[in-house]
Every structure is written in structure tokens, then in C-alpha cells.
Motif scaffolding. Sequence first.
Motif, PDB file in Angstrom:
ATOM      1  N   MET A   1     -25.488 -11.233  10.216  1.00 45.48           N
ATOM      2  CA  MET A   1     -24.843 -10.011   9.790  1.00 45.48           C
ATOM      3  C   MET A   1     -25.711  -9.363   8.719  1.00 45.48           C
ATOM      4  SD  MET A   1     -21.019  -9.593   8.259  1.00 45.48           S
ATOM      5  CE  MET A   1     -20.117  -9.078   9.677  1.00 45.48           C
ATOM      6  N   ASP A   2     -25.900  -8.064   8.825  1.00 44.48           N
ATOM      7  CA  ASP A   2     -26.706  -7.318   7.861  1.00 44.48           C
ATOM      8  C   ASP A   2     -25.797  -6.654   6.837  1.00 44.48           C
ATOM      9  OD1 ASP A   2     -29.124  -7.907   9.134  1.00 44.48           O
ATOM     10  OD2 ASP A   2     -28.848  -6.257  10.548  1.00 44.48           O
ATOM     11  N   TYR A   3     -26.239  -6.661   5.597  1.00 45.63           N
ATOM     12  CA  TYR A   3     -25.503  -6.020   4.514  1.00 45.63           C
ATOM     13  C   TYR A   3     -26.347  -4.916   3.934  1.00 45.63           C
ATOM     14  CZ  TYR A   3     -22.420 -10.018   4.825  1.00 45.63           C
ATOM     15  OH  TYR A   3     -21.547 -10.959   5.276  1.00 45.63           O
ATOM     16  N   LYS A   4     -25.695  -3.868   3.526  1.00 46.80           N
ATOM     17  CA  LYS A   4     -26.394  -2.715   2.973  1.00 46.80           C
ATOM     18  C   LYS A   4     -25.971  -2.562   1.508  1.00 46.80           C
ATOM     19  CE  LYS A   4     -26.560   2.252   3.644  1.00 46.80           C
ATOM     20  NZ  LYS A   4     -26.072   3.347   4.466  1.00 46.80           N
ATOM     21  N   ILE A   5     -26.920  -2.523   0.621  1.00 50.91           N
ATOM     22  CA  ILE A   5     -26.649  -2.326  -0.802  1.00 50.91           C
ATOM     23  C   ILE A   5     -26.576  -0.825  -1.064  1.00 50.91           C
ATOM     24  CG2 ILE A   5     -27.521  -2.607  -3.140  1.00 50.91           C
ATOM     25  CD1 ILE A   5     -28.861  -5.188  -2.174  1.00 50.91           C
ATOM     26  N   GLN A   6     -25.474  -0.430  -1.712  1.00 45.78           N
ATOM     27  CA  GLN A   6     -25.284   0.982  -2.035  1.00 45.78           C
ATOM     28  C   GLN A   6     -25.149   1.139  -3.536  1.00 45.78           C
ATOM     29  OE1 GLN A   6     -21.886   2.347   0.152  1.00 45.78           O
ATOM     30  NE2 GLN A   6     -22.781   1.826   2.137  1.00 45.78           N
ATOM     31  N   LYS A   7     -25.576   2.254  -4.046  1.00 47.31           N
ATOM     32  CA  LYS A   7     -25.517   2.523  -5.478  1.00 47.31           C
ATOM     33  C   LYS A   7     -24.521   3.653  -5.757  1.00 47.31           C
ATOM     34  CE  LYS A   7     -30.185   0.983  -6.419  1.00 47.31           C
ATOM     35  NZ  LYS A   7     -29.843  -0.310  -6.926  1.00 47.31           N
ATOM     36  N   ASP A   8     -23.950   3.615  -6.960  1.00 44.95           N
ATOM     37  CA  ASP A   8     -23.044   4.667  -7.448  1.00 44.95           C
ATOM     38  C   ASP A   8     -21.815   4.870  -6.560  1.00 44.95           C
ATOM     39  OD1 ASP A   8     -24.714   5.193  -9.653  1.00 44.95           O
ATOM     40  OD2 ASP A   8     -25.998   6.453  -8.393  1.00 44.95           O
ATOM     41  N   VAL A   9     -21.247   3.805  -6.042  1.00 44.76           N
ATOM     42  CA  VAL A   9     -20.002   3.885  -5.275  1.00 44.76           C
ATOM     43  C   VAL A   9     -18.857   3.592  -6.254  1.00 44.76           C
ATOM     44  CG1 VAL A   9     -18.671   2.907  -3.382  1.00 44.76           C
ATOM     45  CG2 VAL A   9     -21.159   3.142  -3.165  1.00 44.76           C
ATOM     46  N   PRO A  10     -17.931   4.556  -6.450  1.00 42.39           N
ATOM     47  CA  PRO A  10     -16.853   4.340  -7.427  1.00 42.39           C
ATOM     48  C   PRO A  10     -15.864   3.271  -6.942  1.00 42.39           C
ATOM     49  CG  PRO A  10     -16.505   6.377  -6.245  1.00 42.39           C
ATOM     50  CD  PRO A  10     -17.848   5.850  -5.810  1.00 42.39           C
ATOM     51  N   ILE A  11     -15.313   2.542  -7.905  1.00 44.45           N
ATOM     52  CA  ILE A  11     -14.301   1.525  -7.599  1.00 44.45           C
ATOM     53  C   ILE A  11     -12.978   2.244  -7.368  1.00 44.45           C
ATOM     54  CG2 ILE A  11     -13.037  -0.463  -8.493  1.00 44.45           C
ATOM     55  CD1 ILE A  11     -15.498  -1.077 -10.221  1.00 44.45           C
ATOM     56  N   PRO A  12     -12.296   1.963  -6.253  1.00 43.15           N
ATOM     57  CA  PRO A  12     -11.008   2.633  -6.010  1.00 43.15           C
ATOM     58  C   PRO A  12      -9.942   2.147  -6.983  1.00 43.15           C
ATOM     59  CG  PRO A  12     -11.478   1.046  -4.269  1.00 43.15           C
ATOM     60  CD  PRO A  12     -12.674   1.082  -5.161  1.00 43.15           C
ATOM     61  N   LYS A  13      -9.001   3.042  -7.280  1.00 36.39           N
ATOM     62  CA  LYS A  13      -7.895   2.671  -8.163  1.00 36.39           C
ATOM     63  C   LYS A  13      -6.996   1.679  -7.438  1.00 36.39           C
ATOM     64  CE  LYS A  13      -7.797   6.936 -10.759  1.00 36.39           C
ATOM     65  NZ  LYS A  13      -7.006   8.081 -11.200  1.00 36.39           N
ATOM     66  N   PRO A  14      -6.516   0.643  -8.150  1.00 34.79           N
ATOM     67  CA  PRO A  14      -5.651  -0.343  -7.492  1.00 34.79           C
ATOM     68  C   PRO A  14      -4.286   0.270  -7.153  1.00 34.79           C
ATOM     69  CG  PRO A  14      -5.794  -0.793  -9.834  1.00 34.79           C
ATOM     70  CD  PRO A  14      -6.758   0.322  -9.547  1.00 34.79           C
ATOM     71  N   VAL A  15      -3.748  -0.153  -6.030  1.00 35.74           N
ATOM     72  CA  VAL A  15      -2.425   0.280  -5.606  1.00 35.74           C
ATOM     73  C   VAL A  15      -1.458  -0.851  -5.901  1.00 35.74           C
ATOM     74  CG1 VAL A  15      -1.033   1.007  -3.651  1.00 35.74           C
ATOM     75  CG2 VAL A  15      -3.425   1.711  -3.794  1.00 35.74           C
ATOM     76  N   ARG A  16      -0.437  -0.559  -6.696  1.00 36.77           N
ATOM     77  CA  ARG A  16       0.528  -1.592  -7.084  1.00 36.77           C
ATOM     78  C   ARG A  16       1.900  -1.230  -6.545  1.00 36.77           C
ATOM     79  NH1 ARG A  16      -1.183  -2.838 -13.326  1.00 36.77           N
ATOM     80  NH2 ARG A  16      -3.302  -3.441 -12.821  1.00 36.77           N
ATOM     81  N   GLY A  17       2.464  -2.099  -5.774  1.00 36.05           N
ATOM     82  CA  GLY A  17       3.820  -1.912  -5.281  1.00 36.05           C
ATOM     83  C   GLY A  17       3.961  -0.731  -4.346  1.00 36.05           C
ATOM     84  N   LYS A  18       5.202  -0.401  -4.072  1.00 35.55           N
ATOM     85  CA  LYS A  18       5.509   0.723  -3.206  1.00 35.55           C
ATOM     86  C   LYS A  18       5.322   2.026  -3.962  1.00 35.55           C
ATOM     87  CE  LYS A  18       9.232   0.352  -0.707  1.00 35.55           C
ATOM     88  NZ  LYS A  18      10.622   0.121  -0.292  1.00 35.55           N
ATOM     89  N   PRO A  19       4.954   3.093  -3.255  1.00 36.32           N
ATOM     90  CA  PRO A  19       4.870   4.385  -3.930  1.00 36.32           C
ATOM     91  C   PRO A  19       6.264   4.849  -4.363  1.00 36.32           C
ATOM     92  CG  PRO A  19       4.512   4.641  -1.576  1.00 36.32           C
ATOM     93  CD  PRO A  19       4.594   3.171  -1.852  1.00 36.32           C
ATOM     94  N   ILE A  20       6.312   5.669  -5.390  1.00 42.15           N
ATOM     95  CA  ILE A  20       7.582   6.165  -5.909  1.00 42.15           C
ATOM     96  C   ILE A  20       8.172   7.155  -4.910  1.00 42.15           C
ATOM     97  CG2 ILE A  20       8.665   7.489  -7.763  1.00 42.15           C
ATOM     98  CD1 ILE A  20       6.550   6.343  -9.632  1.00 42.15           C
ATOM     99  N   LYS A  21       9.423   6.931  -4.525  1.00 39.99           N
ATOM    100  CA  LYS A  21      10.087   7.774  -3.537  1.00 39.99           C
ATOM    101  C   LYS A  21      10.481   9.122  -4.134  1.00 39.99           C
ATOM    102  CE  LYS A  21      13.760   7.642  -0.113  1.00 39.99           C
ATOM    103  NZ  LYS A  21      14.790   6.819   0.514  1.00 39.99           N
ATOM    104  N   TYR A  22      10.958   9.103  -5.351  1.00 40.23           N
ATOM    105  CA  TYR A  22      11.397  10.328  -6.013  1.00 40.23           C
ATOM    106  C   TYR A  22      10.429  10.661  -7.141  1.00 40.23           C
ATOM    107  CZ  TYR A  22      15.750   9.691  -3.487  1.00 40.23           C
ATOM    108  OH  TYR A  22      16.684   9.540  -2.492  1.00 40.23           O
TER     109      TYR A  22
END
Length: 82
Positions: free
Chosen positions: A1-22
Amino acid sequence: MDYKIQKDVPIPKPVRGKPIKYDLPLEEMDVGDFIGVDLPKKKIDKEIKIIRNAVHRFKSVRLDMSFSVIKMKGGVGIWRTN
């Protein structure tokens, strides 16, 4: 398997729990303000728990604000009390 190194990729914000309904504008409320959430009679008992939890989560961050969530004839009422 080949891997590609990338630079300047932002870390996504963590998603915690269910989204707020209201998405309640609690931050914008002044003391004495009211928000009415219209609901069918069959859904009031279930949805008031969800709304109370959302208000409780907000109050845990903003200790200087307090609210009252009350079951009403046509839905749920939210008052800012402090």
C-alpha cells in the motif's frame, strides 16, 4: 500500500455526541424574555426533555444565566429568569 505525505492539511474539529436538535437563541435573551416552541400535543412530553437538556447544557457553560422551561398547552415555553 502506498501512502502520500501531505502538508498543511487542517485537523477537523471533533464531533461530540448528537447534534443539537433545537438551535435556541438563549445567548440573545434578556431577563423576562420568552421563547415559545410550538409542538403537537403528542410530542410535547418527549420534546420537552430534549429542550430541557439543551437549556441545561447551555446553563452549564453560562453560569450567570438561568431559565425556566415549562410545558404549555400548545408546546413548550422557555423564560429567562436571571
